[in-house]
Motif scaffolding. Structure first.
Motif, mmCIF file in Angstrom:
data_model
loop_
_atom_site.group_PDB
_atom_site.id
_atom_site.type_symbol
_atom_site.label_atom_id
_atom_site.label_comp_id
_atom_site.label_asym_id
_atom_site.label_seq_id
_atom_site.Cartn_x
_atom_site.Cartn_y
_atom_site.Cartn_z
ATOM 1 N N LYS A 599 -10.981 21.294 -1.043
ATOM 2 C CA LYS A 599 -9.686 20.652 -0.805
ATOM 3 C C LYS A 599 -8.664 21.074 -1.845
ATOM 4 O O LYS A 599 -7.511 21.379 -1.517
ATOM 5 C CB LYS A 599 -9.855 19.135 -0.804
ATOM 6 N N ARG A 600 -9.070 21.115 -3.116
ATOM 7 C CA ARG A 600 -8.132 21.487 -4.176
ATOM 8 C C ARG A 600 -7.745 22.968 -4.094
ATOM 9 O O ARG A 600 -6.616 23.336 -4.378
ATOM 10 C CB ARG A 600 -8.748 21.204 -5.550
ATOM 11 N N LEU A 652 5.699 16.663 -1.843
ATOM 12 C CA LEU A 652 5.310 15.258 -1.700
ATOM 13 C C LEU A 652 4.013 15.111 -0.905
ATOM 14 O O LEU A 652 3.187 14.239 -1.203
ATOM 15 C CB LEU A 652 6.434 14.469 -1.035
ATOM 16 N N ASP A 653 3.823 15.953 0.105
ATOM 17 C CA ASP A 653 2.595 15.879 0.901
ATOM 18 C C ASP A 653 1.372 16.180 0.037
ATOM 19 O O ASP A 653 0.351 15.475 0.099
ATOM 20 C CB ASP A 653 2.686 16.855 2.069
ATOM 21 N N LEU A 654 1.469 17.231 -0.780
ATOM 22 C CA LEU A 654 0.337 17.575 -1.649
ATOM 23 C C LEU A 654 0.125 16.505 -2.713
ATOM 24 O O LEU A 654 -1.015 16.197 -3.083
ATOM 25 C CB LEU A 654 0.585 18.936 -2.305
ATOM 26 N N LEU A 655 1.217 15.929 -3.202
ATOM 27 C CA LEU A 655 1.086 14.886 -4.208
ATOM 28 C C LEU A 655 0.382 13.653 -3.636
ATOM 29 O O LEU A 655 -0.535 13.097 -4.251
ATOM 30 C CB LEU A 655 2.477 14.507 -4.729
ATOM 31 N N LEU A 656 0.803 13.256 -2.431
ATOM 32 C CA LEU A 656 0.192 12.073 -1.813
ATOM 33 C C LEU A 656 -1.250 12.338 -1.389
ATOM 34 O O LEU A 656 -2.073 11.415 -1.371
ATOM 35 C CB LEU A 656 1.032 11.628 -0.610
ATOM 36 N N ASN A 657 -1.555 13.581 -1.024
ATOM 37 C CA ASN A 657 -2.929 13.914 -0.657
ATOM 38 C C ASN A 657 -3.848 14.033 -1.866
ATOM 39 O O ASN A 657 -5.048 14.283 -1.709
ATOM 40 C CB ASN A 657 -2.956 15.220 0.141
ATOM 41 N N SER A 658 -3.259 13.895 -3.048
ATOM 42 C CA SER A 658 -4.064 13.944 -4.278
ATOM 43 C C SER A 658 -4.308 12.556 -4.849
ATOM 44 O O SER A 658 -4.770 12.424 -5.987
ATOM 45 C CB SER A 658 -3.356 14.814 -5.329
ATOM 46 N N ASP A 660 -6.574 10.652 -4.157
ATOM 47 C CA ASP A 660 -8.010 10.416 -4.360
ATOM 48 C C ASP A 660 -8.457 10.779 -5.772
ATOM 49 O O ASP A 660 -9.602 10.510 -6.149
ATOM 50 C CB ASP A 660 -8.828 11.186 -3.329
ATOM 51 N N LEU A 661 -7.573 11.410 -6.552
ATOM 52 C CA LEU A 661 -7.882 11.647 -7.959
ATOM 53 C C LEU A 661 -7.765 10.368 -8.774
ATOM 54 O O LEU A 661 -8.332 10.267 -9.868
ATOM 55 C CB LEU A 661 -6.933 12.711 -8.534
ATOM 56 N N LEU A 671 -2.777 3.818 -0.274
ATOM 57 C CA LEU A 671 -1.651 4.187 -1.139
ATOM 58 C C LEU A 671 -0.826 5.312 -0.520
ATOM 59 O O LEU A 671 0.409 5.299 -0.550
ATOM 60 C CB LEU A 671 -2.164 4.609 -2.519
ATOM 61 N N GLN A 672 -1.528 6.288 0.057
ATOM 62 C CA GLN A 672 -0.833 7.409 0.698
ATOM 63 C C GLN A 672 0.052 6.926 1.842
ATOM 64 O O GLN A 672 1.217 7.330 1.953
ATOM 65 C CB GLN A 672 -1.860 8.420 1.211
ATOM 66 N N ARG A 673 -0.475 6.041 2.699
ATOM 67 C CA ARG A 673 0.306 5.529 3.836
ATOM 68 C C ARG A 673 1.506 4.712 3.366
ATOM 69 O O ARG A 673 2.603 4.815 3.907
ATOM 70 C CB ARG A 673 -0.586 4.679 4.740
ATOM 71 N N VAL A 674 1.287 3.894 2.331
ATOM 72 C CA VAL A 674 2.389 3.072 1.809
ATOM 73 C C VAL A 674 3.509 3.951 1.256
ATOM 74 O O VAL A 674 4.696 3.703 1.520
ATOM 75 C CB VAL A 674 1.867 2.110 0.722
#
Length: 720
Positions: A599-600, A652-658, A660-661, A671-674
């Motif tokens: 993923k990363r 922003l998409d990559l930031l929100l998809n991270s 899980d870190l 958190l991503q959806r919010v």
């Protein structure tokens, strides 16, 4: 274990070498499909029961994967339809308001009318945008009769809505830029299916879009450069694919030459061919072009005209400078102001047909016309040129010119033929010998001032307002032959001489194509900021420092103000910095050899390759404006803004998809959806708050009591 070895090998060697050197992993162990795109492989054997790699690539995986992908794309398509619907509804809402001319509608609406009426005009931009504006008006019932004289004029009964949208070229330009970028990305995705129907489709659409972008504005050159750099990188990658023969590489190269160079060039030239065919009637743009160019326009005095072939004494003439947009030798009753040379009558170069362009040709010592056949003017003759309207002679002296200080001033002096020796000019036919006749339209002529030895010259520089912003005429002490010092006799009236047809002067298509581009480029370079004229600065644009008034300035008028959505603009600005930080972190992580999951790795690829392409697009469409000396406006940033907005989406998409870190599932997903909903709500709510700026507002200004926009003037530089 196999998974870790594969990731390690992937990091060490890169995607191409990994695919060439990877070992077959037994099916009993878990495997994964590398997310990095790679160059096509050569043919290799496959284990029994497995499809070939070519088959898997062409079908993009197994049928189960394809089914899953189609299922995942369904919500995306629904969102696409929703966005398109919102775009049309917000675009067409209140499109007829205000019911009067707004800002550049004065120019581009008028040009749309010219196309409907087939009247020739001049503009500094290529013609496609204006052609589409005229076509939209024609197809929605506009008849081309509204004059578009000035902002604020009421449209009344004219059916103008089809041309509306504050009639700018930029929305049309943005369409073709985005079409070019989309087609380029889609073409890149077809790399595993070379020369297939979809591969050719997206290649051709990329070329068509590039032609469209350049056909609207020369700013389209920036997206051409972006696609060109992407293509060079793509070809370099193919050259490094050792499984690809040089013959196959040559096919790839030629296909791109045809699709991205030959096709766009052909379409671009075709746009001009249509432009010249449609605009075949004389109009306000005639004077910017050469006499030969004008002879093809119906209604022009040179179209199918006849006049005396050789210049004679006693003739009434117009004299046109051979510099592109050099203008006609012109004078009027106004004097040079105090402190600008001698306070005598102004002599200028004027770009339009005008009665004040007419001059009478006299001998140096008398102005009486001959009773019989007049004598012809020859190379080496000394003449006087008398302005027909004011009866003053063309004159020069040792006073410095108003703008070009190393040249001498040219004025109108004397009256009714009286004057002095500074009114005498020697005729010189370029390339001629003493005694040669001066051919109308065809001879290149220079006028040498007898008293000072200088040569009559059109500098191409614009005079201040006291000179009506016409072109400066000087007498140059530098005698080198240049188009600025060369003139031709265009109109020639002498009833005592026989006439000949001028149809032989009509130029070929390539000649008028070249001339039109020279005129456009010089016109662009001449768009300098004028006194007290609003001129935006490039550093204003990313911070949304100042908008642009489209209509109205006080509380009694219907006001429209062009301003970027502050939330979007400032989010874009913040995302630029955030993107650079994320790239730096990802680069250091990879360089230091940290173990990364699939993923990363995929996120890093999207961040650097996809984001890097968008950052390059933003720079190409923004940075060049810092070097431009022409007048600039806020909307010049719009193409760069599109790339910045797309980069914001990726960042922003990559930031929100991270997330899980930081958090474990399912909290990271929550958190991503919010955050996604928060961003979406911020954009929509800010659009709601500021929508009166686009759709129009009346009443008190934002800083005045009782204003509906009170509290929304977040920056003092905003003028609504």
């Amino acid at each position: 274990m196999a998974k870790e070895e594969c990731v390690s090998q992937r990091n060490k060697t890169g995607d191409s070498s990994l695919l060439r050197n990877r070992k077959h992993i037994p099916t009993s162990e878990k495997t994964f499909q590398t997310p990095f795109p790679s160059a096509p492989k050569g043919k290799s054997s496959q284990p029994a029961g497995h499809s070939s790699e070519d088959d898997s690539q062409s079908s993009n995986g197994s049928s189960a994967q394809l089914s899953t992908r189609r299922h995942d794309e369904s919500p995306v398509r629904v969102l696409l339809v929703l966005v398109v619907g919102l775009s049309f509804s917000t675009r067409l809402y209140k499109i007829t308001e205000p019911p009067h001319v707004c800002w550049d509608e004065t120019h581009f609406g008028k040009m749309g009318s010219y196309y409907i009426n087939r009247t020739f005009f001049f503009d500094v931009h290529p013609p496609l945008g204006k052609m589409l504006i005229g076509l939209a008006g024609y197809m929605t019932g506009y008849d081309g009769t509204f004059p578009f004289l000035k902002p604020g004029d009421k449209y009344e009964q004219h059916n103008y809505w089809g041309m509306r949208g504050y009639i700018l070229l930029d929305p049309i330009l943005l369409f073709f830029i985005m079409a070019a970028v989309l087609s380029m990305v889609k073409f890149n995705q077809q790399r595993y299916r070379p020369f297939s129907a979809s591969w050719w489709l997206w290649l051709v659409l990329t070329g068509v879009s590039l032609a469209g972008a350049l056909g609207v504005k020369f700013v389209g050159l920036f997206v051409i450069l972006l696609v060109g750099l992407n293509t060079v990188w793509d070809l370099w990658r193919l050259l490094g694919d050792l499984s690809l023969s040089l013959v196959d590489f040559a096919k790839h190269f030629l296909a791109r030459v045809v699709g991205l160079i030959v096709l766009p060039l052909f379409l671009y030239v075709t746009i001009f061919a249509v432009h010249f065919v449609v605009l075949n009637k004389s109009g306000p743009g005639d004077g910017f072009f050469s006499s030969a160019f004008q002879s093809r326009l119906m209604g022009n005095n040179l179209h199918n005209a006849s006049m005396p072939e050789y210049l004679a004494y006693g003739s009434t003439i117009t004299v046109k400078n051979l510099r592109i947009a050099g203008g006609y030798l012109h004078s009027h009753w106004h004097l040079y102001p105090e402190g600008v040379g001698a306070r005598q009558q102004q002599v200028t170069a004027y770009l339009h047909k005008d009665y004040n362009n007419l001059w009478l040709v006299h001998r140096q010592d008398d102005n009486n016309s001959q009773s019989g056949t007049p004598d012809l003017v020859r190379h080496g003759d000394v003449i006087r040129l008398e302005h027909k309207e004011t009866t003053r002679n063309l004159h020069s002296h040792l006073h410095e010119a108003p703008v070009t200080k190393k040249h001498f001033q040219v004025t109108g002096y004397g009256i009714n033929g009286s004057g002095d020796t500074n009114d005498l000019w020697q005729v010189e036919v370029c390339g001629g010998r003493k005694g040669d006749l001066v051919k109308v339209l065809r001879s290149k002529v220079r006028f040498l001032h007898r008293a000072t030895g200088c040569v009559l010259y059109s500098s191409g520089k614009t005079l201040p307002k006291w000179g009506w912003e016409q072109v400066e005429v000087t007498c140059s002490p530098y005698l080198k032959e240049t188009p600025s010092s060369q003139w031709n006799i265009e109109d020639h009236i002498n009833p005592k001489l026989p006439n000949i047809s001028l149809s032989v002067l009509k130029p070929h298509f390539l000649e008028i194509l070249l001339e039109s581009h020279i005129v456009m480029l010089r016109g662009n370079s001449g768009l300098k900021p004028k006194d007290n004229e609003m001129n935006s600065k490039p550093w204003h644009w990313p911070i949304n420092y100042q908008g642009l008034r489209f209509s109205g300035v006080n509380e009694t008028e219907y006001r429209v103000y062009l301003l970027g959505n502050p939330v979007v603009w400032w989010m874009n600005l913040a995302s630029l910095g955030l993107y650079l930080i994320m790239v730096a972190v990802a680069s250091i992580t990879i360089q230091r050899g940290f173990s990364l999951g699939i993923k990363r790795i995929e996120q890093s690829r999207v961040l650097m390759r996809g984001g890097g392409l968008l950052l390059l697009g933003w720079l190409l469409h923004y940075a060049p404006f810092y070097t431009m000396g022409r007048v600039l406006y806020y909307h010049h940033y719009f193409p760069a803004m599109l790339f910045s907005s797309m980069l914001t989406g990726i960042t922003l998409d990559l930031l929100l998809n991270s997330t899980d870190l930081l958090l474990q599932p399912p909290y990271c997903d929550w958190l991503q959806r919010v955050m996604q909903m928060l961003f979406l709500f911020s954009v929509l709510y800010s659009f709601y708050l500021f929508h009166p700026l686009s759709y129009g507002m009346t009443g008190p200004l934002a800083h005045e009591p009782g204003s509906a926009m009170a509290g929304l003037k977040w920056m003092d530089s905003w003028e609504f």
